[in-house]
Enzyme design. Structure first.
Site, mmCIF file in Angstrom:
data_model
loop_
_atom_site.group_PDB
_atom_site.id
_atom_site.type_symbol
_atom_site.label_atom_id
_atom_site.label_comp_id
_atom_site.label_asym_id
_atom_site.label_seq_id
_atom_site.Cartn_x
_atom_site.Cartn_y
_atom_site.Cartn_z
ATOM 1 N N GLU A 66 1.295 -1.263 8.228
ATOM 2 C CA GLU A 66 0.486 -0.145 8.710
ATOM 3 C C GLU A 66 0.406 -0.005 10.232
ATOM 4 O OE1 GLU A 66 -1.481 2.355 7.083
ATOM 5 O OE2 GLU A 66 -1.810 2.984 9.144
ATOM 6 N N GLY A 119 -7.786 20.340 19.153
ATOM 7 C CA GLY A 119 -7.417 21.757 19.214
ATOM 8 C C GLY A 119 -7.959 22.419 20.463
ATOM 9 N N GLY A 120 -8.047 23.727 20.417
ATOM 10 C CA GLY A 120 -8.484 24.473 21.595
ATOM 11 C C GLY A 120 -9.999 24.625 21.694
ATOM 12 N N GLN A 148 0.768 -1.255 0.000
ATOM 13 C CA GLN A 148 0.000 0.000 0.000
ATOM 14 C C GLN A 148 0.799 1.305 0.000
ATOM 15 O OE1 GLN A 148 -3.360 2.361 2.648
ATOM 16 N NE2 GLN A 148 -2.974 0.256 3.175
ATOM 17 N N ASP A 204 0.622 3.731 6.014
ATOM 18 C CA ASP A 204 0.881 3.372 4.616
ATOM 19 C C ASP A 204 0.570 4.527 3.673
ATOM 20 O OD1 ASP A 204 1.817 0.818 4.976
ATOM 21 O OD2 ASP A 204 -0.146 -0.127 4.807
HETATM 22 N N1 COA Z 1 11.672 -10.274 -9.357
HETATM 23 C C1 COA Z 1 12.322 -11.052 -8.464
HETATM 24 N N2 COA Z 1 12.272 -10.881 -7.127
HETATM 25 C C2 COA Z 1 11.504 -9.856 -6.691
HETATM 26 C C3 COA Z 1 10.788 -9.002 -7.535
HETATM 27 C C4 COA Z 1 10.907 -9.242 -8.935
HETATM 28 N N3 COA Z 1 10.281 -8.481 -9.824
HETATM 29 N N4 COA Z 1 10.137 -8.108 -6.790
HETATM 30 C C5 COA Z 1 10.417 -8.374 -5.511
HETATM 31 N N5 COA Z 1 11.245 -9.427 -5.439
HETATM 32 C C6 COA Z 1 11.829 -10.031 -4.253
HETATM 33 C C7 COA Z 1 12.713 -9.069 -3.499
HETATM 34 O O1 COA Z 1 13.952 -8.959 -4.150
HETATM 35 C C8 COA Z 1 12.802 -9.748 -2.142
HETATM 36 O O2 COA Z 1 13.760 -10.781 -2.207
HETATM 37 P P1 COA Z 1 14.995 -10.935 -1.139
HETATM 38 O O3 COA Z 1 14.401 -10.855 0.212
HETATM 39 O O4 COA Z 1 15.536 -12.269 -1.493
HETATM 40 O O5 COA Z 1 15.931 -9.843 -1.393
HETATM 41 C C9 COA Z 1 11.448 -10.424 -2.026
HETATM 42 O O6 COA Z 1 10.826 -10.320 -3.326
HETATM 43 C C10 COA Z 1 10.490 -9.914 -1.015
HETATM 44 O O7 COA Z 1 10.549 -8.522 -0.848
HETATM 45 P P2 COA Z 1 10.107 -7.905 0.556
HETATM 46 O O8 COA Z 1 10.052 -6.442 0.418
HETATM 47 O O9 COA Z 1 11.003 -8.448 1.632
HETATM 48 O O10 COA Z 1 8.626 -8.475 0.732
HETATM 49 P P3 COA Z 1 7.912 -9.113 2.008
HETATM 50 O O11 COA Z 1 6.585 -9.561 1.518
HETATM 51 O O12 COA Z 1 8.735 -10.125 2.674
HETATM 52 O O13 COA Z 1 7.746 -7.879 3.028
HETATM 53 C C11 COA Z 1 6.981 -5.686 3.659
HETATM 54 C C12 COA Z 1 6.713 -6.940 2.826
HETATM 55 C C13 COA Z 1 5.919 -4.673 3.292
HETATM 56 C C14 COA Z 1 6.878 -6.018 5.143
HETATM 57 C C15 COA Z 1 8.385 -5.140 3.338
HETATM 58 O O14 COA Z 1 8.488 -4.966 1.946
HETATM 59 C C16 COA Z 1 8.711 -3.825 4.037
HETATM 60 O O15 COA Z 1 8.993 -3.781 5.223
HETATM 61 N N6 COA Z 1 8.697 -2.723 3.272
HETATM 62 C C17 COA Z 1 9.057 -1.408 3.776
HETATM 63 C C18 COA Z 1 7.979 -0.814 4.605
HETATM 64 C C19 COA Z 1 6.671 -0.753 3.902
HETATM 65 O O16 COA Z 1 6.516 -0.186 2.845
HETATM 66 N N7 COA Z 1 5.656 -1.278 4.572
HETATM 67 C C20 COA Z 1 4.282 -1.050 4.204
HETATM 68 C C21 COA Z 1 3.777 -1.944 3.212
HETATM 69 S S1 COA Z 1 2.169 -1.394 2.825
#
Ligand code: COA
Length: 473
Positions: A186, A294-295, A64, A215
């Protein structure tokens, strides 16, 4: 010989001009001498292109926070190219699915007006395509877990070597510090940013809010960071990193509670109803229920029908300048001169009684009747509107804040259009793309791969889901 070198110089000048096209586009004949801006357009309002026309975004966002940011930029005219993993895509395509086989509303409402290309960013050929995209784009936006972009080989140094003008914008859960490596969603951000500890009732647990301030709130912050960096790039010619931590974004939106934290040192917070109730304050800003931030004291009051309708309520603010009108409306004209009620400080310890009395009046009317009556007297009130009511509200449709778009697999759906209205840049709200819908188009039109090269790329597996690779080869 001389004319040959002149032609060569002209050619290299043309190439240099092409390279800086997105930095300084003004033709000298159109530039006013005094400030370097082009002459004011003579085109009718709304017909001079869109605010971010010419800005191309390499969108590596998912879930998001990041998608909120890039969707806003797409609404403002940027060409947003969303990179997704072949066969999988943004995880939200399949989350909270309501229509079998169709992209979820979670996805469609956050990815409108974008193009989708599938690329395996860990595949050698995929990396090559990404490098070419980096050269063609102005901004890379990502919200991967910390370190994921680097692990793909897309370090800031690598990106800047390929394209020094590239702005690299990231959402992370936390900024540098003890929690920087954590994954964050979030509600984690709402809790870590101070929103939860200050939301809810004093005698209950901390509460998260339905507004996605962690988010979507951070996505909006990031969009501002990006356009600001684009503006600075016009002057410096180079890109930069933009970082928005969700904890920081939430704290920014909760700043009034940090204000109250500091006020606590100097005495109780008199506008909090706990003050009037004689409940002592602790060390930290407490939860304030529905007290106004607020106030001007306010509270949520019952309206007609509250027994069966969970949203038959109104927010009522006892703004000081209209206190006399409030007293007349609720049948308490004597409060206008009674020293216990006549002034704001006198009312503070009696807020509970005051709101109970106002409620005896509001409960005899619907929230819309209260709204109509109070607005005639300039009394600020807010009806509690349900999502059902908002989705049917015609004025929001008329302004483009709620938009119905058509989708090839799920049919029509409602989305939130651009809440930011620009008078010369009408919002461009279109449906979200299907997974990989624009892969070939981007490879051929943006990256100028030939048909033969595209066939080779497809056969390599770089843009194809693992289970479809045999067909593509
Ligand atoms: N091709 C190949 N691999 C891909 C890819 C693509 N097109 N797009 C993503 N990936 C891979 C990434 O390289 C990563 O691999 P790695 O861990 O081996 O390096 C993997 O997909 C997963 O990415 P990640 O961001 O760790 O996803 P997640 O589902 O494990 O975590 C979140 C999700 C949201 C918790 C995390 O992305 C995060 O903390 N983001 C920052 C904060 C944030 O925006 N949070 C709010 C989300 S609404």
């Amino acid at each position: 010989m001389a004319s040959k070198s002149k032609a060569k110089r002209a050619k290299s000048k043309a190439a240099a001009n092409k390279r800086v096209r997105k930095v300084a586009k003004f033709k000298s004949s159109k530039v006013a001498a005094s400030n370097g801006l082009p002459r004011p357009s003579s085109k009718p309002w709304g017909q001079a292109g869109r605010a971010l026309d010419g800005v191309r975004i390499l969108d590596f966002t998912h879930v998001q926070s990041g998608p909120t940011c890039t969707q806003l930029l797409a609404y403002m005219g940027a060409d947003v190219i969303k990179v997704e993993r072949p066969g999988v895509g943004d995880i939200t395509r399949g989350q909270l699915r309501d229509v079998k086989g169709a992209d979820s509303l979670y996805f469609t409402m956050l990815n409108g007006s974008k193009r989708s290309i599938t690329i395996d960013s860990k595949h050698a050929k995929g990396k090559e395509i990404l490098d070419r995209l980096v050269k063609e784009c102005d901004v890379l936006v990502e919200n991967f877990a910390p370190g994921a972009l680097d692990r793909m080989g897309l370090t800031f140094e690598h990106i800047h070597q390929l394209n020094p003008r590239m702005i690299v914008a990231s959402v992370k859960g936390f900024g540098p510090g003890p929690y920087e490596d954590c994954k964050v969603y979030e509600n984690v951000a709402q809790c870590a940013g101070g929103a939860a500890s200050t939301t809810g009732f004093r005698d209950g647990p901390p509460l998260v809010t339905g507004a996605q301030i962690g988010d979507s709130g951070t996505g909006v912050h990031l969009a501002l960071g990006i356009v600001t960096a684009l503006y600075q790039r016009n002057r410096t010619g180079r890109g930069q990193k933009v970082l928005c931590a969700m904890q920081d974004g939430v704290l920014n939106l909760t700043r009034v509670k940090l204000r109250d934290q500091q006020r606590l040192k100097h005495g109780p917070l008199s506008e909090y109803s706990q003050y009037g109730e004689g409940v002592p304050f602790g060390k930290a800003t407490p939860r304030a229920g529905n007290d106004s931030g607020g106030g001007q004291p306010g509270w949520i009051l019952k309206c007609k029908g509250w027994e069966s309708d969970p949203d038959a309520y109104i927010y009522f603010i006892t703004q000081a300048p209209v206190w006399g009108s409030i007293c007349d409306l609720i049948g308490k004209p004597e409060w206008k001169t009674d020293s216990d009620y006549a002034t704001p400080p006198a009312r503070l310890p009696r807020l509970r009684k005051i709101f109970d009395t106002i409620e005896q009046w509001t409960v005899t009317k619907t929230k819309f009747e209260v709204m109509d009556i109070c607005n005639k007297h300039d009394i600020p009130v807010g009806p509690i509107l349900s999502m059902q009511e908002l989705s049917a509200e015609q004025s929001l449709r008329a302004t483009g804040t709620v938009v119905e778009v058509n989708h090839p697999t799920r049919g029509p759906y409602l989305t939130v259009g651009n809440p930011i209205k620009l008078s010369d840049s009408p919002a461009d709200v279109r449906r979200s793309p299907l997974l990989g819908e624009h892969t070939e188009e981007i490879l051929s039109k943006v990256l100028r791969y030939s048909d033969k090269e595209i066939a080779e790329i497809a056969a390599s597996g770089a843009i194809t889901a693992p289970d479809k690779r045999a067909e593509a080869a």
